[in-house]
Design a protein around this motif. Structure first.
Motif, short mmCIF file in Angstrom:
data_model
loop_
_atom_site.label_atom_id
_atom_site.label_comp_id
_atom_site.label_asym_id
_atom_site.label_seq_id
_atom_site.Cartn_x
_atom_site.Cartn_y
_atom_site.Cartn_z
N ARG A 23 0.84 -1.22 0.00
CA ARG A 23 0.00 0.00 0.00
C ARG A 23 0.86 1.26 0.00
O ARG A 23 1.91 1.29 0.64
CB ARG A 23 -0.91 0.02 1.22
N THR A 24 0.36 2.26 -0.67
CA THR A 24 1.07 3.53 -0.77
C THR A 24 0.21 4.63 -0.14
O THR A 24 -0.99 4.66 -0.37
CB THR A 24 1.31 3.88 -2.25
N GLY A 25 0.83 5.51 0.62
CA GLY A 25 0.10 6.64 1.19
C GLY A 25 0.81 7.94 0.83
O GLY A 25 2.03 7.95 0.69
N ASN A 26 0.04 9.01 0.66
CA ASN A 26 0.71 10.29 0.45
C ASN A 26 0.31 11.28 1.54
O ASN A 26 -0.69 11.10 2.24
CB ASN A 26 0.48 10.84 -0.95
N GLY A 27 1.10 12.31 1.68
CA GLY A 27 0.81 13.36 2.66
C GLY A 27 1.28 14.70 2.11
O GLY A 27 2.20 14.76 1.29
N TYR A 28 0.60 15.77 2.52
CA TYR A 28 0.94 17.12 2.05
C TYR A 28 0.82 18.06 3.23
O TYR A 28 -0.10 17.93 4.04
CB TYR A 28 -0.04 17.53 0.94
N ASP A 29 1.74 19.00 3.34
CA ASP A 29 1.64 19.97 4.42
C ASP A 29 2.31 21.29 4.02
O ASP A 29 3.18 21.30 3.13
CB ASP A 29 2.31 19.43 5.69
N VAL A 30 1.85 22.37 4.62
CA VAL A 30 2.41 23.70 4.38
C VAL A 30 2.56 24.40 5.73
O VAL A 30 1.68 24.26 6.60
CB VAL A 30 1.44 24.56 3.52
N HIS A 31 3.67 25.09 5.93
CA HIS A 31 3.79 25.98 7.08
C HIS A 31 4.30 27.34 6.61
O HIS A 31 5.16 27.41 5.73
CB HIS A 31 4.73 25.42 8.15
N ALA A 32 3.74 28.40 7.18
CA ALA A 32 4.13 29.76 6.81
C ALA A 32 5.36 30.19 7.62
O ALA A 32 5.59 29.70 8.73
CB ALA A 32 2.97 30.72 7.09
N PHE A 33 6.14 31.10 7.05
CA PHE A 33 7.27 31.67 7.77
C PHE A 33 6.80 32.76 8.73
O PHE A 33 5.78 33.43 8.49
CB PHE A 33 8.26 32.31 6.78
N GLU A 34 7.56 32.95 9.81
CA GLU A 34 7.37 34.07 10.72
C GLU A 34 8.76 34.49 11.20
O GLU A 34 9.74 33.76 10.96
CB GLU A 34 6.44 33.69 11.88
N PRO A 35 8.89 35.60 11.86
CA PRO A 35 10.22 36.02 12.29
C PRO A 35 10.89 34.96 13.16
O PRO A 35 10.24 34.35 14.01
CB PRO A 35 9.96 37.31 13.08
N GLY B 289 -5.32 3.53 6.78
CA GLY B 289 -6.59 4.20 7.08
C GLY B 289 -6.68 4.66 8.52
O GLY B 289 -7.75 4.60 9.13
N ALA B 290 -5.56 5.10 9.07
CA ALA B 290 -5.54 5.46 10.49
C ALA B 290 -5.70 6.97 10.70
O ALA B 290 -5.16 7.52 11.66
CB ALA B 290 -4.27 4.95 11.14
N GLY B 291 -6.42 7.64 9.82
CA GLY B 291 -6.66 9.07 10.01
C GLY B 291 -5.46 9.88 9.59
O GLY B 291 -4.64 9.45 8.76
N ASP B 292 -5.34 11.09 10.15
CA ASP B 292 -4.21 11.93 9.80
C ASP B 292 -3.58 12.50 11.06
O ASP B 292 -4.00 12.20 12.18
CB ASP B 292 -4.60 13.03 8.80
N ILE B 293 -2.59 13.33 10.88
CA ILE B 293 -1.80 13.82 12.02
C ILE B 293 -2.68 14.56 13.03
O ILE B 293 -2.49 14.43 14.23
CB ILE B 293 -0.63 14.70 11.49
N GLY B 294 -3.70 15.27 12.51
CA GLY B 294 -4.59 16.02 13.39
C GLY B 294 -5.43 15.11 14.27
O GLY B 294 -5.79 15.46 15.40
N THR B 295 -5.75 13.88 13.78
CA THR B 295 -6.52 12.92 14.57
C THR B 295 -5.72 12.50 15.79
O THR B 295 -6.26 12.34 16.89
CB THR B 295 -6.80 11.64 13.74
N HIS B 296 -4.42 12.28 15.58
CA HIS B 296 -3.60 11.73 16.66
C HIS B 296 -2.95 12.80 17.53
O HIS B 296 -2.70 12.57 18.70
CB HIS B 296 -2.52 10.82 16.07
#
Ligand code: CTP
Ligand code: MG
Length: 402
Positions: free
Chosen positions: A242-254, A293-300
């Motif tokens: 099985r293959t899973g993908n993930g995507y995330d973005v974080h903004a810069f701050e000082p 199928g174990a949800g995503d990072i926010g679930t855990h």
């Protein structure tokens, strides 16, 4: 052999060890690991429960493993008598023997849970060779030429292998005699016996050698688990990859540094987030969870939970890898692409791969980190943040469902 001996056969399955040599990889000792879609323990227990000559099965487990054991055995759990073992194999066996004392069987088979390939015919041969005054053990004649090493590691002598056998389990004995032998060994303070035949011998009980099976090896090292899985999986046409993908973005701050794929990099800004904002590891966590199928990072790891404030994201990856392993999954590879104009990733790539390999428990050659700019396009191109995509491949036990 008397019929009564044959009718009153109980089996003790030893599963109280810690499996230190095989390693736990977050999924418990080796007897609770999966091979060919089933736990080692369930396979072993099932073989004895379904054997026509075995009346009762006593399972000896470690006191910390009750939950693992129930999960591993499922329906079979209710069919065995579970007792707690001791600090050594010998002590665990004695606990198993004592558990049978209330209604003593005529004979007892003692078997390592870590030998899941024991077959009915081997069990039969052992049972048939037990006599009121004799035990019987499954064994194989030694086939390799044996060398004795000297202190320097060089050969000192070649040992005649003609009369040598390597002992397996099951080992079967008249019950009262092996119980007495074990009690005698314990009473004399000897705890160093590595099998029950040795205890029988020390007590003067004869023990016959019967033919074991080359498949009936004991899972001892990590490669033994892989071998067990291969033996069972080679019959499978389509493995469950099985293959899973993930995507995330974080903004810069000082700020003055960023965490990327487990490595701290000095930078003119930092990434904004509840944890350490390691965008690469967050994408990877999602990719791993997606394979089962174990949800995503926010679930855990909900951002609302103060426990994860400033947390090192390697914790999230390790947790996701443990979830995958609990389901019997083996991580085949992990790949992260970082999309940013700065900082430069290339100088840190080797360290990132090493960090990820370590948190996943896999070889560095199975891990990849790549980076690209966004050609100055969009929010990444304007340097407002970093995006990451990740892919993980995990091989789960058993075959792809029809
Ligand atoms: N065993 C047991 N109680 C112990 C030690 C071992 O019931 N205190 C069991 C193991 O669970 C295993 C069998 O005896 O099924 C053979 O032991 P071994 O292969 O040495 O297993 P472990 O002790 O678990 O492994 P290790 O020595 O690598 O820690
Ligand atoms: Mg051991």
């Amino acid at each position: 052999m008397t019929t009564s001996l044959r009718q009153g056969v109980a089996a003790i399955i030893l599963a109280a060890g810690r499996g230190e040599r095989a390693g736990t990889h977050g999924a418990g000792p080796k007897q609770y690991r999966f091979a060919g879609g089933r736990t080692v323990l369930a396979r072993t227990v099932d073989t004895f429960l379904s054997h026509a000559s075995v009346g009762r099965v006593v399972l000896v487990i470690h006191r910390d493993d009750r939950t693992l054991c129930e999960a591993a055995l499922g329906d079979l759990f209710g069919q065995v008598a579970v007792v707690e073992g001791g600090a050594t194999r010998q002590a665990s066996t004695l606990e198993g023997l004592r558990a049978l004392a209330g209604s003593a069987p005529d004979s007892v088979l003692i078997h390592d849970a870590a030998r899941p390939f024991v077959d009915e015919a081997t069990i039969d041969r052992v049972i048939e060779s037990i006599r009121p005054d004799r035990g019987a053990v499954a064994a194989l004649p030694v086939s390799d030429t044996l060398k004795r090493a000297g202190a320097s590691g060089q050969i000192e002598a070649t040992v005649d292998r003609a009369a040598l056998w390597s002992a397996q389990t099951p080992q079967g004995f008249p019950y009262a005699a092996i119980l007495a032998a074990h009690q005698q060994a314990a009473a004399t303070g000897r705890h160093d016996f590595t099998d029950d035949a040795a205890i029988a011998e020390a007590a003067g009980l004869a023990v016959a050698l019967v033919e074991g099976s080359p498949d009936n090896f004991k899972i001892t090292w990590p490669h033994d688990l892989a071998r067990a899985d291969l033996m069972l999986s080679s019959r499978i046409a389509f493995p469950d990859v099985r293959t899973g993908n993930g995507y995330d973005v974080h903004a810069f701050e000082p700020g003055n540094r960023v965490m990327l794929c487990g490595v701290e990099i000095p930078h003119s800004q930092r990434l904004c987030g509840h944890s350490d904002a390691d965008v690469g590891l967050h994408a990877l966590t999602d990719a791993l969870l997606a394979t089962c199928g174990a949800g995503d990072i926010g679930t855990h790891f909900p951002p609302s939970d103060p426990r994860w404030k400033g947390a090192a994201s390697r914790i999230f990856v390790a947790h996701a890898a443990a979830i995958v392993r609990e389901r019997g999954g083996r991580i085949a590879n992990a790949d992260v692409t970082l999309i940013c104009e700065a900082p430069k990733v290339a100088p840190h790539r080797t360290a990132m791969v090493a960090a990820m390999a370590d948190m996943l428990g896999i070889a560095a050659e199975r891990v990849s980190v790549k980076a690209t700019t966004n050609e100055r396009l969009g929010f990444v191109g304007r340097g407002e943040g970093i995006a990451a995509i990740a892919t993980a491949t995990v091989v789960y036990p058993g075959a792809l469902p029809e």
